[in-house]
Design a protein around this motif. Sequence first.
Motif, PDB file in Angstrom:
ATOM      1  N   HIS A   1       0.849  -1.190   0.000  1.00 33.87           N
ATOM      2  CA  HIS A   1       0.000   0.000   0.000  1.00 33.87           C
ATOM      3  C   HIS A   1       0.885   1.240   0.000  1.00 33.87           C
ATOM      4  CE1 HIS A   1      -3.402  -2.444   2.166  1.00 33.87           C
ATOM      5  NE2 HIS A   1      -3.243  -2.782   0.900  1.00 33.87           N
ATOM      6  N   ALA A   2       0.401   2.298  -0.666  1.00 36.84           N
ATOM      7  CA  ALA A   2       1.118   3.569  -0.728  1.00 36.84           C
ATOM      8  C   ALA A   2       0.218   4.689  -0.216  1.00 36.84           C
ATOM      9  CB  ALA A   2       1.576   3.853  -2.162  1.00 36.84           C
ATOM     10  N   ASP A   3       0.833   5.798   0.117  1.00 36.76           N
ATOM     11  CA  ASP A   3       0.099   6.932   0.670  1.00 36.76           C
ATOM     12  C   ASP A   3      -0.841   7.531  -0.369  1.00 36.76           C
ATOM     13  OD1 ASP A   3      -0.094   9.108   2.884  1.00 36.76           O
ATOM     14  OD2 ASP A   3       0.306  10.230   1.044  1.00 36.76           O
ATOM     15  N   HIS A   4      -2.085   7.711   0.020  1.00 41.32           N
ATOM     16  CA  HIS A   4      -3.117   8.183  -0.907  1.00 41.32           C
ATOM     17  C   HIS A   4      -2.817   9.579  -1.437  1.00 41.32           C
ATOM     18  CE1 HIS A   4      -6.915  10.137  -2.015  1.00 41.32           C
ATOM     19  NE2 HIS A   4      -7.315   8.934  -2.401  1.00 41.32           N
ATOM     20  N   ASP A   5      -2.532  10.520  -0.547  1.00 43.26           N
ATOM     21  CA  ASP A   5      -2.356  11.904  -0.972  1.00 43.26           C
ATOM     22  C   ASP A   5      -1.125  12.068  -1.854  1.00 43.26           C
ATOM     23  OD1 ASP A   5      -4.616  12.538   0.454  1.00 43.26           O
ATOM     24  OD2 ASP A   5      -3.540  13.326   2.190  1.00 43.26           O
ATOM     25  N   ALA A   6      -0.022  11.428  -1.479  1.00 44.18           N
ATOM     26  CA  ALA A   6       1.212  11.556  -2.256  1.00 44.18           C
ATOM     27  C   ALA A   6       1.051  10.966  -3.645  1.00 44.18           C
ATOM     28  CB  ALA A   6       2.363  10.882  -1.517  1.00 44.18           C
ATOM     29  N   LEU A   7       0.388   9.820  -3.742  1.00 43.94           N
ATOM     30  CA  LEU A   7       0.248   9.180  -5.042  1.00 43.94           C
ATOM     31  C   LEU A   7      -0.767   9.903  -5.911  1.00 43.94           C
ATOM     32  CD1 LEU A   7       0.592   5.351  -5.276  1.00 43.94           C
ATOM     33  CD2 LEU A   7      -0.043   6.782  -7.191  1.00 43.94           C
ATOM     34  N   THR A   8      -1.830  10.393  -5.312  1.00 49.06           N
ATOM     35  CA  THR A   8      -2.813  11.156  -6.063  1.00 49.06           C
ATOM     36  C   THR A   8      -2.187  12.417  -6.646  1.00 49.06           C
ATOM     37  OG1 THR A   8      -4.617  10.323  -4.667  1.00 49.06           O
ATOM     38  CG2 THR A   8      -5.042  12.326  -5.935  1.00 49.06           C
ATOM     39  N   ALA A   9      -1.319  13.073  -5.889  1.00 50.04           N
ATOM     40  CA  ALA A   9      -0.635  14.267  -6.382  1.00 50.04           C
ATOM     41  C   ALA A   9       0.303  13.925  -7.538  1.00 50.04           C
ATOM     42  CB  ALA A   9       0.140  14.924  -5.247  1.00 50.04           C
TER      43      ALA A   9
END
Length: 280
Positions: free
Chosen positions: A41-49
């Motif tokens: 799993h990866a960080d939602h906010d960082a990957l969305t950006a």
Amino acid sequence: MPTEHPIFADNPLTGTIDLETGTAPVPYHVYDGEGLLIFGHADHDALTALLEKEGICPVTTMSGDIAAGFIMADFRDASMGPHHELQFFVLVSERPGETIDDAPFALPLAMAGRPDWGTLCVRLWNDRADVIAYNNDYLGLNARMASFGLFDRNEGQVGFRVTAETGDPIIEGRIRESRSTSLKAGWEMLRIAGLREIMRLGRMPYAPGHVVNRISRILPQNRKAQIFTSSDKNIARHWDPSHDCLTISEPEIADLDFRPLAIQNIRPFRFVYRHPDDPV
């Protein structure tokens, strides 16, 4: 002969394409090799950006993370000749708001069982110029040159290291080698997918899936390319921090706070990658 396997009989070589490095056969075939997949799993906010300019939506877990992983491969016999590959990918959908179970093996089950989804090739590395040209100029991916040290086996451990052309490390690590799929992994997959789906997947001569390109000059839209994989040994287990380690040094990926949760080792790694324009 490796080429007689159904995965290649159903997806034969159909011709060649011209690249700056010369001609290359199509579609892309891998007849023998070894692959290691690390799911997490990866960080939602960082990957969305990172993916805000893409026209595709990451699939989130129930707790709000994003399902992602690494594929590293030693392709020993392939239509492009022997080469290595490292890919960091994210599970994606054309529709926003799609979710999967938090369990680690929900990701590989979705890769095999959800044809409406795909894996976005976020970053890609190879170690041959002609393979990079094929991936970039024909398939619309984003491959870069790297050096590989994969599947260094010693005293029950398997080591790996991938280094950028600059000499800077991309990833490195070591995992405990397993001889068979763990009971815990098997029960988790059965709980998520159900017996009927597990049996359906098990009966298939090879597993279908889709890889999605990032927007580029070659492919100015996110498009799904059909892929197929097959292996004789498919060993899966959960990540064990007491025996497994992974260091991510590539800055863009390191900023995503990727947490490894499960491992899959496949041998021999048979693989077909078709162009998005190929008929399904």
